[in-house]
Design a protein around this motif. Structure first.
Motif, PDB file in Angstrom:
ATOM      1  N   ILE A   5       3.145  -6.185  12.079  1.00  0.00           N
ATOM      2  CA  ILE A   5       2.319  -6.183  10.777  1.00  0.00           C
ATOM      3  C   ILE A   5       0.926  -6.245  11.275  1.00  0.00           C
ATOM      4  CG2 ILE A   5       1.656  -7.040   8.518  1.00  0.00           C
ATOM      5  CD1 ILE A   5       4.693  -6.123   9.012  1.00  0.00           C
ATOM      6  N   ASP A   6      -0.127  -5.245  10.853  1.00  0.00           N
ATOM      7  CA  ASP A   6      -1.629  -5.442  11.342  1.00  0.00           C
ATOM      8  C   ASP A   6      -2.288  -5.908  10.060  1.00  0.00           C
ATOM      9  OD1 ASP A   6      -0.854  -4.535  13.693  1.00  0.00           O
ATOM     10  OD2 ASP A   6      -1.671  -2.727  13.605  1.00  0.00           O
ATOM     11  N   ARG A  39      -0.286  -3.579   4.612  1.00  0.00           N
ATOM     12  CA  ARG A  39      -0.454  -2.156   3.985  1.00  0.00           C
ATOM     13  C   ARG A  39       0.572  -1.296   4.652  1.00  0.00           C
ATOM     14  NH1 ARG A  39      -6.094   0.849   4.150  1.00  0.00           N
ATOM     15  NH2 ARG A  39      -5.306   2.671   2.652  1.00  0.00           N
ATOM     16  N   THR A  40       1.111  -0.570   4.078  1.00  0.00           N
ATOM     17  CA  THR A  40       2.056   0.530   4.508  1.00  0.00           C
ATOM     18  C   THR A  40       1.589   1.906   4.610  1.00  0.00           C
ATOM     19  OG1 THR A  40       3.762  -0.939   3.492  1.00  0.00           O
ATOM     20  CG2 THR A  40       4.450   1.252   4.340  1.00  0.00           C
ATOM     21  N   ARG A  47       3.554  -0.228   9.323  1.00  0.00           N
ATOM     22  CA  ARG A  47       2.554  -1.252   8.993  1.00  0.00           C
ATOM     23  C   ARG A  47       1.542  -1.582   9.860  1.00  0.00           C
ATOM     24  NH1 ARG A  47       6.362  -5.637   5.893  1.00  0.00           N
ATOM     25  NH2 ARG A  47       7.124  -4.520   4.153  1.00  0.00           N
ATOM     26  N   GLN A  48       1.319  -0.451  10.645  1.00  0.00           N
ATOM     27  CA  GLN A  48       0.141  -0.706  11.708  1.00  0.00           C
ATOM     28  C   GLN A  48      -0.979   0.429  11.462  1.00  0.00           C
ATOM     29  OE1 GLN A  48       1.974   0.039  15.662  1.00  0.00           O
ATOM     30  NE2 GLN A  48       3.574  -1.514  15.351  1.00  0.00           N
ATOM     31  N   VAL A  49      -1.706  -0.163  10.571  1.00  0.00           N
ATOM     32  CA  VAL A  49      -2.822   0.525   9.882  1.00  0.00           C
ATOM     33  C   VAL A  49      -4.144  -0.187  10.540  1.00  0.00           C
ATOM     34  CG1 VAL A  49      -3.884   1.488   7.829  1.00  0.00           C
ATOM     35  CG2 VAL A  49      -1.394   1.440   8.034  1.00  0.00           C
ATOM     36  N   GLU A  50      -5.332   0.769  10.725  1.00  0.00           N
ATOM     37  CA  GLU A  50      -6.475   0.205  11.278  1.00  0.00           C
ATOM     38  C   GLU A  50      -7.011  -0.733  10.090  1.00  0.00           C
ATOM     39  OE1 GLU A  50      -8.527   3.672  12.078  1.00  0.00           O
ATOM     40  OE2 GLU A  50      -7.755   3.749  13.974  1.00  0.00           O
ATOM     41  N   LYS A  70      -1.720   3.706  13.030  1.00  0.00           N
ATOM     42  CA  LYS A  70      -1.654   3.760  14.347  1.00  0.00           C
ATOM     43  C   LYS A  70      -0.623   4.345  14.840  1.00  0.00           C
ATOM     44  CE  LYS A  70      -4.280  -0.566  14.705  1.00  0.00           C
ATOM     45  NZ  LYS A  70      -3.835  -2.054  15.088  1.00  0.00           N
ATOM     46  N   SER A  71       0.556   4.683  13.986  1.00  0.00           N
ATOM     47  CA  SER A  71       1.753   5.186  14.108  1.00  0.00           C
ATOM     48  C   SER A  71       1.824   6.731  14.153  1.00  0.00           C
ATOM     49  CB  SER A  71       3.004   4.905  13.486  1.00  0.00           C
ATOM     50  OG  SER A  71       3.351   3.218  13.745  1.00  0.00           O
TER      51      SER A  71
END
Length: 88
Positions: A5-6, A39-40, A47-50, A70-71
């Motif tokens: 989770i970012d 954030r999705t 759930r790896q969002v800048e 990021k994915s």
């Protein structure tokens, strides 16, 4: 597989899940010291969002036009309230 989770504000992956039910502000960013709801990405579900305010360890001098997943690389709008995705 562990779901990374970012932080939606700074983009840090140094986050922990709080001992609360899944939902409003259920995670905490260690560098920001704030609780947030993950954030999705609506395109791939990651759930790896800048971050909307900066990247891990730095705040943007000027806000970007959008942030990226990021994915899958999808461009997403900035959050109006980075630590809760605008929910009150």
């Amino acid at each position: 597989m562990v779901d990374q989770i970012d932080c939606p504000a700074c983009g840090s992956s140094d986050t922990v899940r709080l001992p609360t039910p899944e939902g409003w502000r259920s995670h905490r960013c260690v560098p920001c010291e704030r609780s947030f709801e993950p954030r999705t990405c609506p395109h791939c579900g990651s759930r790896q969002v800048e971050g909307s305010l900066g990247v891990a360890g730095a705040i943007y001098k000027q806000a970007p036009v959008s942030v990226g997943c990021k994915s899958c690389g999808a461009r997403l709008p900035l959050l109006t309230e980075a630590y809760g995705q605008g929910q009150g």
